[in-house]
Design a protein around this motif. Structure first.
Motif, PDB file in Angstrom:
ATOM      1  N   TYR A 426       0.868  -1.186   0.000  1.00 22.49           N
ATOM      2  CA  TYR A 426       0.000   0.000   0.000  1.00 22.49           C
ATOM      3  C   TYR A 426       0.897   1.227   0.000  1.00 22.49           C
ATOM      4  N   ALA A 427       0.728   2.071  -1.008  1.00 18.60           N
ATOM      5  CA  ALA A 427       1.526   3.292  -1.136  1.00 18.60           C
ATOM      6  C   ALA A 427       0.605   4.492  -1.121  1.00 18.60           C
ATOM      7  N   GLU A 428       0.873   5.424  -0.197  1.00 22.19           N
ATOM      8  CA  GLU A 428       0.101   6.659  -0.116  1.00 22.19           C
ATOM      9  C   GLU A 428       0.950   7.771  -0.725  1.00 22.19           C
ATOM     10  N   ILE A 429       0.439   8.395  -1.792  1.00 21.72           N
ATOM     11  CA  ILE A 429       1.221   9.339  -2.583  1.00 21.72           C
ATOM     12  C   ILE A 429       0.600  10.729  -2.476  1.00 21.72           C
ATOM     13  N   ASP A 430       1.429  11.704  -2.092  1.00 19.90           N
ATOM     14  CA  ASP A 430       0.992  13.098  -2.092  1.00 19.90           C
ATOM     15  C   ASP A 430       1.501  13.735  -3.384  1.00 19.90           C
ATOM     16  N   LEU A 431       0.583  14.089  -4.267  1.00 16.56           N
ATOM     17  CA  LEU A 431       0.979  14.580  -5.581  1.00 16.56           C
ATOM     18  C   LEU A 431       1.606  15.970  -5.522  1.00 16.56           C
ATOM     19  N   SER A 432       1.290  16.734  -4.482  1.00 18.32           N
ATOM     20  CA  SER A 432       1.851  18.080  -4.408  1.00 18.32           C
ATOM     21  C   SER A 432       3.314  18.056  -3.994  1.00 18.32           C
TER      22      SER A 432
END
Length: 704
Positions: A426-432
């Motif tokens: 599970y990867a949580e990605i913050d695009l900013s």
């Protein structure tokens, strides 16, 4: 009465027949060869065999040489010499004789060697006869036997090929194989399957052979397939005339094909018809009993294979439908990212498993990417996968940290009381900011592809597979923090993509790395290429694939945030949080104050870890308003509020809050139920904001 008996027993005057007559009628002649003088007497029937007259023969064996080809004469002389030397009393041989017109015919001779008291050969007495018909009959029998063996081999070979056919298309491919049709002597075949009282034509013979309106026909229509399905009896059409007379509706449409005969057989499985098979022939008239038996046996084998294929396809459709229902119906569009997903079923078994992918929109402009694999290849694995996917999505959407999401999903799977476990990433990605917080539960490490195409493995510390971690009470899942720059792509996949027959996992990873490096830039095309590589090598496991590329940096949004749990006595978690803060500060345009923010946050985190009995939750976000501010929150479970105090000249503690007070523009403490939150904010003037201009700010890597 005696007269009647005497009349009934009256015999012809020449009864019994003289042996010479018997020999002559059977085209046999006699010879007597005196070995002492070398003279060989031959009677007239014997001379007839050699096509010689009495005047042409001088009782010398050499005279016969002109009637026997040289190689045949040498072979015959050798045979006689061997018999004389070995002490045998008889010999026999077939040889050819050349007649006056130059034609050759087969002849047979058999000789008896007479010897004196000392064993020395004195005479050879024997016969010669015309063996043409005998050998012709023998050759015919051999041809018949060979034909029977060929037909038996054809049925056996076809049965073996059909045993490997899994679908109806596979069965048709086996039957339409050019070699198989040639062995059958057929030009082409047609096949129809019975569906709801109609015959569906699934193989329609040679090119340009399709007859309009016959794709679906009723069983009661005047077509040969309909007839054999109705009667359950084969129909052998012996000639073109027979075809035209029997099926006047069909014949005008196929007359141009030059069909001279045809064989139609019902395909019967478990005492009920499932379809019909037709073999079409050119330059053939009629069918022998052996040919009919062969075709009927072949029809039985084909029917059994078709039934297996139809049952397999029904089961496959059911399994595939369940699998597709368990996977997301669609992947949501993600602003600032390009996403490609694929699922490929295994090439053996039921073609269904527990592999899955998912993409989850999270608060604050973040995205959760999931790849997982439930143990097993059956409908139960797919059902467990569906439940686990939904639960994991729900936990993530509630805002839990990646480690908490994984731990709760493991408990859920364990409480399902199933014997299955699951691996997952599970990867949580913050695009900013490009910050990636990743948790791995027994799954394979993902790959990262750079803007220039280089690909490398992203090593992440992992925990036990879901279900097992709950069973053994080891629910700790370390979080790996990394950065995803614009243009970089994250490659998440299940082990079916890298498993190679007879090779270890490292070889599969090397091959995948090469494929990703040399693959197209577009993620959709790259995903297709990776799946095609699996299809070529015939993978034996399911494959799930999720490709995620971050595009140009997104402006930070009000309320957007990054969050991470920092456990006590876990230096790796502390290092990871520092990494996250540093990346966020740089991405959000506060690079000039990066050292201040990182130092202040570090003081707050360290203070929480030292003076409380639990870990801390660190949150960093951009506050929108007239003045943009970057805020750092550190939450703990202690209700005791921190006090700012003077550390004194020799003091080593008490300086933390003083440092925060000096560095931050504003700070404070808030009660949070059973705990508190210590926060600080830093002013981010527009003049200090740095727009994102680089496509490759820093390489993606583990914080450890």
């Amino acid at each position: 009465m005696d007269d009647r008996v005497a009349g009934a027993l009256s015999l012809p005057d020449d009864w019994p027949a003289h042996p010479d007559l018997s020999l002559a009628l059977n085209r046999m002649g006699c010879f007597d060869w005196d070995l002492g003088t070398g003279l060989m007497h031959m009677d007239q029937p014997a001379l007839d065999v050699f096509d010689l007259t009495a005047a042409e023969y001088d009782d010398r064996p050499g005279t016969l040489a002109r009637r026997v080809p040289r190689d045949e004469a040498a072979r015959l002389d050798g045979l006689v010499s061997q018999a004389l030397k070995s002490g045998r009393t008889a010999y026999g041989a077939y040889f050819r004789v050349q007649r006056r017109d130059g034609s050759l015919r087969w002849t047979h001779t058999q000789g008896f060697v007479r010897r004196d008291a000392s064993g020395r050969p004195r005479r050879i007495i024997g016969i010669v006869r015309d063996a043409t018909q005998e050998l012709a009959d023998s050759a015919a029998r051999q041809e018949i036997d060979e034909e029977r063996r060929r037909r038996t081999s054809l049925v056996e070979g076809t049965a073996v090929s059909l045993a490997q056919a899994r679908t109806v298309r596979d069965v048709i491919a086996v039957l339409k194989d050019s070699q198989g049709l040639a062995l059958l002597g057929a030009t082409s075949l047609v096949m129809g399957l019975l569906e709801s009282g109609r015959i569906h034509l699934v193989a329609d013979g040679p090119e340009a052979a399709h007859v309009p309106g016959t794709r679906y026909t009723r069983v009661d229509e005047p077509y040969p397939m309909s007839e054999v399905v109705r009667t359950l009896t084969p129909r052998f059409i012996e000639s073109a005339e027979d075809f035209a007379d029997s099926y006047p509706v069909l014949w005008p449409d196929i007359r141009h094909l030059g069909i001279t005969s045809a064989a139609y057989m019902p395909l019967i499985a478990q005492a009920r018809p499932i379809g019909a098979l037709g073999l079409l022939y050119r330059d053939k008239d009629g069918f022998t009993p052996d040919e009919r038996n062969l075709l009927m046996a072949l029809g039985t084998s084909i029917a059994q294979s078709l039934q297996r294929a139809m049952l397999y396809e029904q089961e496959h459709d059911l399994a595939e439908g369940l699998q597709q229902a368990m996977l997301p119906r669609r992947i949501p569009a993600v602003a600032g990212a390009q996403v490609a997903v694929r699922y490929r079923s295994a090439r053996i078994g039921r073609d269904i498993g527990g592999d899955w992918y998912d993409l989850i929109h999270l608060p604050g402009g973040r995205v959760g990417a999931v790849i997982g694999d439930v143990q097993g290849h059956d409908t139960h694995a797919a059902a467990v996968m569906g439940q686990l996917r939904i639960v994991l999505r729900a936990y993530a959407a509630e805002g839990h940290s990646p480690a908490t999401v994984m731990a709760r999903a493991s408990v859920f799977l364990h409480e399902l009381d199933t014997d299955r476990f699951a691996t997952c990433t599970y990867a949580e990605i913050d695009l900013s900011t490009g910050v990636v917080q990743m948790v791995r539960a027994g799954h394979i490490d993902p790959l990262v592809r750079d803007v220039n195409g280089d690909c490398r493995r992203l090593t992440a510390e992992g925990g036990l597979p879901l279900g097992l971690s709950a069973e053994f009470g080891r629910l700790e899942y370390p979080v790996t923090t990394a950065e995803l720059d614009p243009g970089q792509a994250l490659v998440l996949f299940t082990d079916g993509l890298v498993e190679l027959p007879g090779a270890d996992l490292d070889e599969g990873m090397q091959l995948l790395t090469s494929l990703v490096t040399n693959g197209p830039h577009d993620l959709q095309k790259l995903a297709d290429d990776l799946c095609a590589a699996v299809d070529v090598r015939g993978g034996q496991d399911d494959v799930a694939l999720l490709l995620f590329r971050r595009r140009a940096a997104q402006a930070p949004q009000a309320g957007g945030r990054l969050q991470q749990h920092v456990a006590q006595n876990d230096p790796e978690a502390l290092s990871s949080s520092r990494h996250m803060i540093r990346a966020a500060v740089r991405a959000w345009g506060a690079k000039e104050r990066a050292d201040e923010i990182e130092l202040a946050a570090d003081e707050l985190i360290t203070n929480a870890l030292i003076h409380t009995d639990g870990g801390a939750i660190v949150t960093i976000r951009v506050m929108a308003g007239p003045e943009r501010r970057l805020r750092v929150d550190v939450e703990d479970r202690s209700s005791a509020l921190p006090r700012r105090r003077d550390a004194g000249e020799a003091g080593v503690s008490g300086r933390g809050l003083m440092l925060v007070d000096r560095l931050a523009d504003v700070w404070g403490v808030e009660s949070r139920g059973g705990g508190k939150c210590v926060w600080c904010e830093f002013l981010m003037p527009e003049s200090r904001r740095r727009p994102w201009t680089s496509d490759a700010e820093a390489p993606l890597g583990s914080s450890t």
